[in-house]
Design a protein around this motif. Structure first.
Motif, PDB file in Angstrom:
ATOM      1  N   PRO A  68      88.637 -48.965  18.989  1.00 50.39           N
ATOM      2  CA  PRO A  68      87.775 -48.631  18.599  1.00 50.39           C
ATOM      3  C   PRO A  68      86.690 -48.699  19.372  1.00 50.39           C
ATOM      4  O   PRO A  68      85.651 -48.145  19.645  1.00 50.39           O
ATOM      5  CB  PRO A  68      87.298 -48.616  16.803  1.00 50.39           C
ATOM      6  N   GLY A  69      86.907 -50.226  19.734  1.00 54.06           N
ATOM      7  CA  GLY A  69      86.150 -51.502  20.089  1.00 54.06           C
ATOM      8  C   GLY A  69      85.325 -50.998  21.295  1.00 54.06           C
ATOM      9  O   GLY A  69      84.258 -50.191  22.164  1.00 54.06           O
ATOM     10  N   VAL A  70      86.470 -50.453  22.563  1.00 59.66           N
ATOM     11  CA  VAL A  70      86.746 -50.226  24.048  1.00 59.66           C
ATOM     12  C   VAL A  70      86.078 -48.198  23.832  1.00 59.66           C
ATOM     13  O   VAL A  70      84.651 -48.309  24.714  1.00 59.66           O
ATOM     14  CB  VAL A  70      88.185 -50.462  24.091  1.00 59.66           C
ATOM     15  N   HIS A  71      86.133 -47.573  23.155  1.00 59.00           N
ATOM     16  CA  HIS A  71      85.989 -46.264  23.148  1.00 59.00           C
ATOM     17  C   HIS A  71      84.274 -46.211  23.006  1.00 59.00           C
ATOM     18  O   HIS A  71      83.828 -45.338  23.810  1.00 59.00           O
ATOM     19  CB  HIS A  71      86.960 -45.557  21.808  1.00 59.00           C
ATOM     20  N   PHE A  73      82.201 -49.140  23.165  1.00 62.05           N
ATOM     21  CA  PHE A  73      81.510 -49.316  24.358  1.00 62.05           C
ATOM     22  C   PHE A  73      81.662 -47.933  25.807  1.00 62.05           C
ATOM     23  O   PHE A  73      80.108 -47.689  26.282  1.00 62.05           O
ATOM     24  CB  PHE A  73      82.721 -50.428  25.443  1.00 62.05           C
ATOM     25  N   TRP A  74      82.308 -47.410  25.768  1.00 62.69           N
ATOM     26  CA  TRP A  74      82.255 -46.052  26.788  1.00 62.69           C
ATOM     27  C   TRP A  74      81.435 -45.748  26.705  1.00 62.69           C
ATOM     28  O   TRP A  74      80.943 -44.543  27.472  1.00 62.69           O
ATOM     29  CB  TRP A  74      84.290 -45.670  27.473  1.00 62.69           C
ATOM     30  N   SER A  75      81.718 -45.008  25.096  1.00 63.69           N
ATOM     31  CA  SER A  75      81.080 -43.841  24.893  1.00 63.69           C
ATOM     32  C   SER A  75      78.956 -44.192  24.914  1.00 63.69           C
ATOM     33  O   SER A  75      78.893 -43.344  25.679  1.00 63.69           O
ATOM     34  CB  SER A  75      81.035 -43.239  23.443  1.00 63.69           C
ATOM     35  N   SER A  76      78.914 -44.761  24.328  1.00 60.29           N
ATOM     36  CA  SER A  76      77.614 -45.629  24.767  1.00 60.29           C
ATOM     37  C   SER A  76      77.351 -45.589  26.215  1.00 60.29           C
ATOM     38  O   SER A  76      76.090 -45.658  26.207  1.00 60.29           O
ATOM     39  CB  SER A  76      77.604 -47.308  24.101  1.00 60.29           C
ATOM     40  N   ALA A  77      78.114 -46.209  26.704  1.00 61.19           N
ATOM     41  CA  ALA A  77      77.563 -46.564  28.195  1.00 61.19           C
ATOM     42  C   ALA A  77      77.899 -45.065  28.815  1.00 61.19           C
ATOM     43  O   ALA A  77      76.318 -44.790  29.924  1.00 61.19           O
ATOM     44  CB  ALA A  77      78.576 -47.384  29.461  1.00 61.19           C
ATOM     45  N   VAL A  78      77.862 -44.692  28.385  1.00 61.27           N
ATOM     46  CA  VAL A  78      77.975 -42.799  29.149  1.00 61.27           C
ATOM     47  C   VAL A  78      77.031 -42.285  28.730  1.00 61.27           C
ATOM     48  O   VAL A  78      75.925 -41.416  29.137  1.00 61.27           O
ATOM     49  CB  VAL A  78      79.417 -42.250  28.882  1.00 61.27           C
ATOM     50  N   SER A  79      76.714 -41.655  27.569  1.00 59.75           N
ATOM     51  CA  SER A  79      75.601 -41.247  26.533  1.00 59.75           C
ATOM     52  C   SER A  79      74.124 -41.491  25.737  1.00 59.75           C
ATOM     53  O   SER A  79      73.930 -40.790  25.794  1.00 59.75           O
ATOM     54  CB  SER A  79      76.965 -39.986  25.370  1.00 59.75           C
ATOM     55  N   ARG A  80      74.373 -42.669  25.799  1.00 63.93           N
ATOM     56  CA  ARG A  80      73.172 -43.961  25.217  1.00 63.93           C
ATOM     57  C   ARG A  80      72.875 -45.007  26.526  1.00 63.93           C
ATOM     58  O   ARG A  80      72.737 -46.054  25.688  1.00 63.93           O
ATOM     59  CB  ARG A  80      73.924 -44.433  24.188  1.00 63.93           C
ATOM     60  N   THR A  81      73.086 -44.636  27.614  1.00 66.05           N
ATOM     61  CA  THR A  81      72.773 -45.381  28.481  1.00 66.05           C
ATOM     62  C   THR A  81      71.662 -45.971  28.476  1.00 66.05           C
ATOM     63  O   THR A  81      72.097 -47.752  28.550  1.00 66.05           O
ATOM     64  CB  THR A  81      73.046 -44.725  30.381  1.00 66.05           C
ATOM     65  N   ASP A  82      70.015 -45.744  28.257  1.00 64.19           N
ATOM     66  CA  ASP A  82      69.284 -45.985  28.176  1.00 64.19           C
ATOM     67  C   ASP A  82      69.038 -47.456  26.964  1.00 64.19           C
ATOM     68  O   ASP A  82      68.865 -48.781  27.163  1.00 64.19           O
ATOM     69  CB  ASP A  82      67.732 -45.387  28.193  1.00 64.19           C
ATOM     70  N   GLU A  83      69.843 -46.885  25.723  1.00 66.52           N
ATOM     71  CA  GLU A  83      69.107 -48.286  24.629  1.00 66.52           C
ATOM     72  C   GLU A  83      70.359 -48.783  24.529  1.00 66.52           C
ATOM     73  O   GLU A  83      69.965 -49.730  24.120  1.00 66.52           O
ATOM     74  CB  GLU A  83      70.155 -46.965  23.493  1.00 66.52           C
ATOM     75  N   LEU A  84      71.688 -49.117  25.065  1.00 67.78           N
ATOM     76  CA  LEU A  84      72.834 -49.850  25.388  1.00 67.78           C
ATOM     77  C   LEU A  84      71.546 -50.675  26.443  1.00 67.78           C
ATOM     78  O   LEU A  84      71.864 -51.658  26.315  1.00 67.78           O
ATOM     79  CB  LEU A  84      74.540 -49.389  26.056  1.00 67.78           C
ATOM     80  N   CYS A  85      71.629 -50.617  27.732  1.00 67.01           N
ATOM     81  CA  CYS A  85      70.395 -51.465  28.691  1.00 67.01           C
ATOM     82  C   CYS A  85      69.940 -52.673  28.148  1.00 67.01           C
ATOM     83  O   CYS A  85      69.810 -52.782  28.160  1.00 67.01           O
ATOM     84  CB  CYS A  85      70.263 -50.537  29.966  1.00 67.01           C
ATOM     85  N   ALA A  86      68.695 -51.328  27.068  1.00 66.36           N
ATOM     86  CA  ALA A  86      67.504 -52.117  26.099  1.00 66.36           C
ATOM     87  C   ALA A  86      68.308 -52.800  25.834  1.00 66.36           C
ATOM     88  O   ALA A  86      67.282 -54.373  25.404  1.00 66.36           O
ATOM     89  CB  ALA A  86      66.605 -51.402  25.435  1.00 66.36           C
ATOM     90  N   LEU A  87      69.351 -53.006  25.193  1.00 72.52           N
ATOM     91  CA  LEU A  87      69.878 -53.907  23.805  1.00 72.52           C
ATOM     92  C   LEU A  87      70.515 -54.904  24.505  1.00 72.52           C
ATOM     93  O   LEU A  87      70.411 -56.442  24.390  1.00 72.52           O
ATOM     94  CB  LEU A  87      70.806 -53.258  23.338  1.00 72.52           C
ATOM     95  N   ILE A  88      71.005 -54.660  26.313  1.00 75.71           N
ATOM     96  CA  ILE A  88      71.722 -55.747  27.204  1.00 75.71           C
ATOM     97  C   ILE A  88      70.563 -56.878  27.137  1.00 75.71           C
ATOM     98  O   ILE A  88      69.946 -57.888  27.523  1.00 75.71           O
ATOM     99  CB  ILE A  88      71.923 -55.426  27.845  1.00 75.71           C
ATOM    100  N   GLU A  89      69.084 -55.379  27.306  1.00 73.12           N
ATOM    101  CA  GLU A  89      67.581 -56.794  28.466  1.00 73.12           C
ATOM    102  C   GLU A  89      67.373 -57.080  27.535  1.00 73.12           C
ATOM    103  O   GLU A  89      66.534 -58.416  27.523  1.00 73.12           O
ATOM    104  CB  GLU A  89      67.036 -55.646  28.725  1.00 73.12           C
ATOM    105  N   THR A  90      67.197 -57.079  25.819  1.00 73.19           N
ATOM    106  CA  THR A  90      66.255 -57.723  24.809  1.00 73.19           C
ATOM    107  C   THR A  90      67.185 -58.499  24.074  1.00 73.19           C
ATOM    108  O   THR A  90      66.182 -59.541  23.185  1.00 73.19           O
ATOM    109  CB  THR A  90      65.798 -56.314  23.973  1.00 73.19           C
TER     110      THR A  90
END
Ligand SMILES: C[S@@+](CC[C@H](N)C(=O)[O-])C[C@H]1O[C@@H](n2cnc3c(N)ncnc32)[C@H](O)[C@@H]1O
Length: 301
Positions: A68-71, A73-90
């Protein structure tokens, strides 16, 4: 070669298959498979899938993983790219965050972006990328390397943004591999090529929990036998596994090559569907003729 093309995956994966990507590209070209759908039922870090997609070898990449965790992650990277990147940046890369993210990753209720980011964070801050493992530098951060040693925000965000730009060509799923591959038993399905990298027979320390037992290995071998599209399967070279693929062409190789570990005694094995032409270059980047030469030299000594 830039970092972005050498390491297309944002996930670190123990025993990752970076070297296999070149082999798969040659195999696809030599067998006229370029431009098809490329399918990974056990995707993990999916570095082969991303290389093939980014470099135009595959039309679409299917990234499936039951974890579930790996999935997430991929689902977020593909469909929620901006939100995931914002989390990584902040999000500060500190021990406090590590404890918080570990709690999320261990919570049965966690899902979506929360679980995807927690999986990513632990993968990048734990030793060898092992989600259930210990943090780089230790809990007291007295080790030579610290928690952020593998956490280059800029490079990781770049890799995730690139995945986002390819979102229309990436299909992410979270099924058991046996159910997942069923659609490719149908020859009428869009032309595809499948690479299966199941959990090893010999259970080692991994990013994921390895629940596969002998019956599961047999079940996926049975599903593979019914595929109507070309496939390859990689494993640890064990007699219990080779007997499950009795009719398949197979090659052995070592992922860490030395002249003593020749192609016949390597610890890894790959099986090929009927009719596939095997490239001269082995999955470890060593050509078959080089291996034969090394064997001859060793014999002559
Ligand atoms: C050997 S790893 C794949 C590594 C991947 N090829 C890479 O280079 O990163 C196996 C993966 O299969 C997943 N997995 C385990 N059991 C599965 C199942 N029954 N169906 C689908 N995926 C499964 C695990 O979560 C893990 O990510």
């Amino acid at each position: 070669m830039s970092q972005l093309s050498r390491f297309p995956s944002p996930l670190r994966y123990p025993g990752g298959k970076g070297k296999i990507a070149n082999f798969v590209k040659i195999l696809m070209i030599e067998n006229g498979l370029a431009g098809r759908d490329y399918v990974e039922p056990y995707a993990g870090g999916a570095s082969v899938a991303l290389s093939l997609l980014f470099e135009g070898y595959a039309d679409r990449a299917f990234i499936n993983d039951l974890n579930p965790g790996v999935h997430a992650f991929w689902s977020s990277a593909v469909s929620r790219t901006d939100e995931l990147c914002a989390l990584i940046e902040t999000t500060p890369v500190t021990m406090q965050t590590w404890h918080e993210q570990r709690e999320i990753a261990n919570s049965p209720e966690a899902e979506g972006l929360d679980l995807g980011f927690a999986t990513f964070f632990l993968n990048r801050t734990n030793r060898s990328g092992i989600i259930s493992g210990g943090v780089i530098g230790g809990l007291d951060q007295t080790g030579q390397w610290k928690i952020d040693a593998r956490y280059n925000v800029e490079s990781l965000v770049q890799r995730i943004r690139k995945i986002g730009r390819h979102r229309s060509s990436i299909v992410v799923s979270n099924e058991d591999a046996v159910q997942f591959v069923r659609q490719w038993s149908d020859p009428a399905e869009d032309a595809a090529f499948l690479y299966l990298d199941p959990p090893y027979f010999e259970k080692g320390e991994g990013l994921y929990d390895n629940f596969y037992d002998a019956a599961d290995h047999a079940e996926i071998a049975e599903s593979v036998a019914h595929l109507a599209h070309p496939w390859i399967v990689s494993y640890d070279a064990r007699p219990e596994i080779t007997q499950l693929y009795p009719d398949a062409l197979q090659i052995r190789y070592g992922l860490t090559y030395s002249a003593h570990r020749d192609s016949a005694s390597g610890s890894e094995i790959m099986f090929f569907s009927d009719g596939l032409k095997v490239p001269e270059m082995l999955p470890n980047g060593i050509s078959i003729s080089q291996v034969v030469k090394a064997q001859r030299l060793a014999l002559a000594r």
